[in-house]
Motif scaffolding. Structure first.
Motif, PDB file in Angstrom:
ATOM      1  N   LEU A 111      18.499  47.031 103.912  1.00 29.39           N
ATOM      2  CA  LEU A 111      19.551  47.777 103.254  1.00 29.39           C
ATOM      3  C   LEU A 111      20.642  48.001 104.291  1.00 29.39           C
ATOM      4  N   VAL A 112      21.788  47.420 104.061  1.00 28.17           N
ATOM      5  CA  VAL A 112      22.908  47.558 104.979  1.00 28.17           C
ATOM      6  C   VAL A 112      24.015  48.289 104.251  1.00 28.17           C
ATOM      7  N   GLU A 113      24.446  49.385 104.832  1.00 31.42           N
ATOM      8  CA  GLU A 113      25.494  50.193 104.231  1.00 31.42           C
ATOM      9  C   GLU A 113      26.667  50.273 105.198  1.00 31.42           C
ATOM     10  N   VAL A 114      27.867  50.129 104.669  1.00 31.94           N
ATOM     11  CA  VAL A 114      29.081  50.301 105.461  1.00 31.94           C
ATOM     12  C   VAL A 114      29.770  51.557 104.966  1.00 31.94           C
ATOM     13  N   LEU A 115      30.048  52.455 105.887  1.00 30.98           N
ATOM     14  CA  LEU A 115      30.741  53.692 105.554  1.00 30.98           C
ATOM     15  C   LEU A 115      32.078  53.695 106.271  1.00 30.98           C
ATOM     16  N   GLU A 116      33.151  53.776 105.511  1.00 28.24           N
ATOM     17  CA  GLU A 116      34.484  53.834 106.096  1.00 28.24           C
ATOM     18  C   GLU A 116      35.071  55.225 105.887  1.00 28.24           C
ATOM     19  N   THR A 117      35.734  55.722 106.904  1.00 29.90           N
ATOM     20  CA  THR A 117      36.399  57.012 106.835  1.00 29.90           C
ATOM     21  C   THR A 117      37.897  56.760 106.760  1.00 29.90           C
ATOM     22  N   ALA A 118      38.512  57.245 105.700  1.00 32.91           N
ATOM     23  CA  ALA A 118      39.946  57.051 105.498  1.00 32.91           C
ATOM     24  C   ALA A 118      40.755  57.971 106.410  1.00 32.91           C
ATOM     25  N   GLY A 119      41.907  57.480 106.814  1.00 35.40           N
ATOM     26  CA  GLY A 119      42.849  58.303 107.569  1.00 35.40           C
ATOM     27  C   GLY A 119      42.473  58.580 109.009  1.00 35.40           C
ATOM     28  N   GLU A 120      41.535  57.838 109.548  1.00 33.41           N
ATOM     29  CA  GLU A 120      41.092  58.064 110.924  1.00 33.41           C
ATOM     30  C   GLU A 120      41.097  56.760 111.702  1.00 33.41           C
ATOM     31  N   GLY A 121      41.038  56.878 113.030  1.00 28.17           N
ATOM     32  CA  GLY A 121      41.007  55.723 113.913  1.00 28.17           C
ATOM     33  C   GLY A 121      39.693  55.632 114.671  1.00 28.17           C
ATOM     34  N   HIS A 122      39.662  54.732 115.632  1.00 29.39           N
ATOM     35  CA  HIS A 122      38.463  54.458 116.421  1.00 29.39           C
ATOM     36  C   HIS A 122      37.946  55.726 117.098  1.00 29.39           C
ATOM     37  N   VAL A 123      36.681  55.964 117.000  1.00 31.73           N
ATOM     38  CA  VAL A 123      35.925  57.096 117.572  1.00 31.73           C
ATOM     39  C   VAL A 123      36.563  58.455 117.298  1.00 31.73           C
ATOM     40  N   PHE A 124      37.128  58.627 116.128  1.00 31.15           N
ATOM     41  CA  PHE A 124      37.758  59.896 115.766  1.00 31.15           C
ATOM     42  C   PHE A 124      36.799  61.070 115.902  1.00 31.15           C
ATOM     43  N   HIS A 125      35.515  60.824 115.627  1.00 33.97           N
ATOM     44  CA  HIS A 125      34.522  61.900 115.667  1.00 33.97           C
ATOM     45  C   HIS A 125      34.306  62.432 117.089  1.00 33.97           C
ATOM     46  N   LEU A 126      34.667  61.660 118.100  1.00 35.21           N
ATOM     47  CA  LEU A 126      34.568  62.136 119.485  1.00 35.21           C
ATOM     48  C   LEU A 126      35.761  63.008 119.863  1.00 35.21           C
ATOM     49  N   PHE A 127      36.912  62.700 119.289  1.00 35.12           N
ATOM     50  CA  PHE A 127      38.121  63.471 119.591  1.00 35.12           C
ATOM     51  C   PHE A 127      38.165  64.792 118.851  1.00 35.12           C
ATOM     52  N   ASP A 128      37.545  64.873 117.692  1.00 32.01           N
ATOM     53  CA  ASP A 128      37.530  66.094 116.889  1.00 32.01           C
ATOM     54  C   ASP A 128      36.146  66.280 116.280  1.00 32.01           C
ATOM     55  N   PRO A 129      35.137  66.587 117.121  1.00 29.82           N
ATOM     56  CA  PRO A 129      33.754  66.658 116.614  1.00 29.82           C
ATOM     57  C   PRO A 129      33.519  67.779 115.608  1.00 29.82           C
TER      58      PRO A 129
END
Length: 150
Positions: A111-129
């Motif tokens: 089972l392969v799932e791709v999750l895309e986050t709109a309105g964000e760039g590379h490693v956004f979760h590190l810049f605003d955890p």
């Protein structure tokens, strides 16, 4: 010494049944998908990779490009389910999609799932955890892992 061959030899009980990749750093010498060639970005990525791994064979080293011919077989990965996360504004977005497709083709039953986050760039979760989209990404990853019943 590369850690990549080790990943394929670790017993599956150590790795679990699921794998999640957050804005993965997969690259290669040829553009994929709708990726546009950016000479400046490519030079920066190549320079960073050469710094991180001075013994590399280049951007098509299997440690950087797991889809290159001669790389360890993706079908041998110990996981059953894979979630690949990318951001719509991520310059490596198309690589994430290509990797997910390659894993699905190699494993067949995975089972392969791709999750895309709109309105964000590379490693956004590190810049605003603590941001809403980073928390949503974490919650989706937790739901993905919990869905396996582990």
């Amino acid at each position: 010494m590369s850690a990549l061959p080790s990943l394929f030899s670790i017993p599956s009980f150590w790795l679990g049944r699921d794998m999640t990749l957050f804005q993965c750093q997969i690259w290669g010498s040829e553009a994929v998908g709708e990726e546009y060639p950016d000479p400046e970005g490519c030079a920066m990525g190549t320079g960073l990779w050469m710094y991180v791994c001075p013994c590399t064979t280049g951007m098509d080293d299997p440690r950087m490009n797991p889809m290159v011919p001669g790389a360890p077989a993706l079908g041998r990965m110990a996981c059953d389910r894979v979630m690949v996360c990318a951001a719509v504004g991520d310059f490596l977005r198309w690589r994430a999609h290509a990797y997910a497709a390659a894993v699905a083709a190699a494993k067949g039953d995975a089972l392969v799932e791709v999750l895309e986050t709109a309105g964000e760039g590379h490693v956004f979760h590190l810049f605003d955890p603590d941001g809403g989209k980073a928390k949503e990404l974490l919650n989706r990853m937790v739901a993905f892992v919990n869905a396996a019943g582990v």
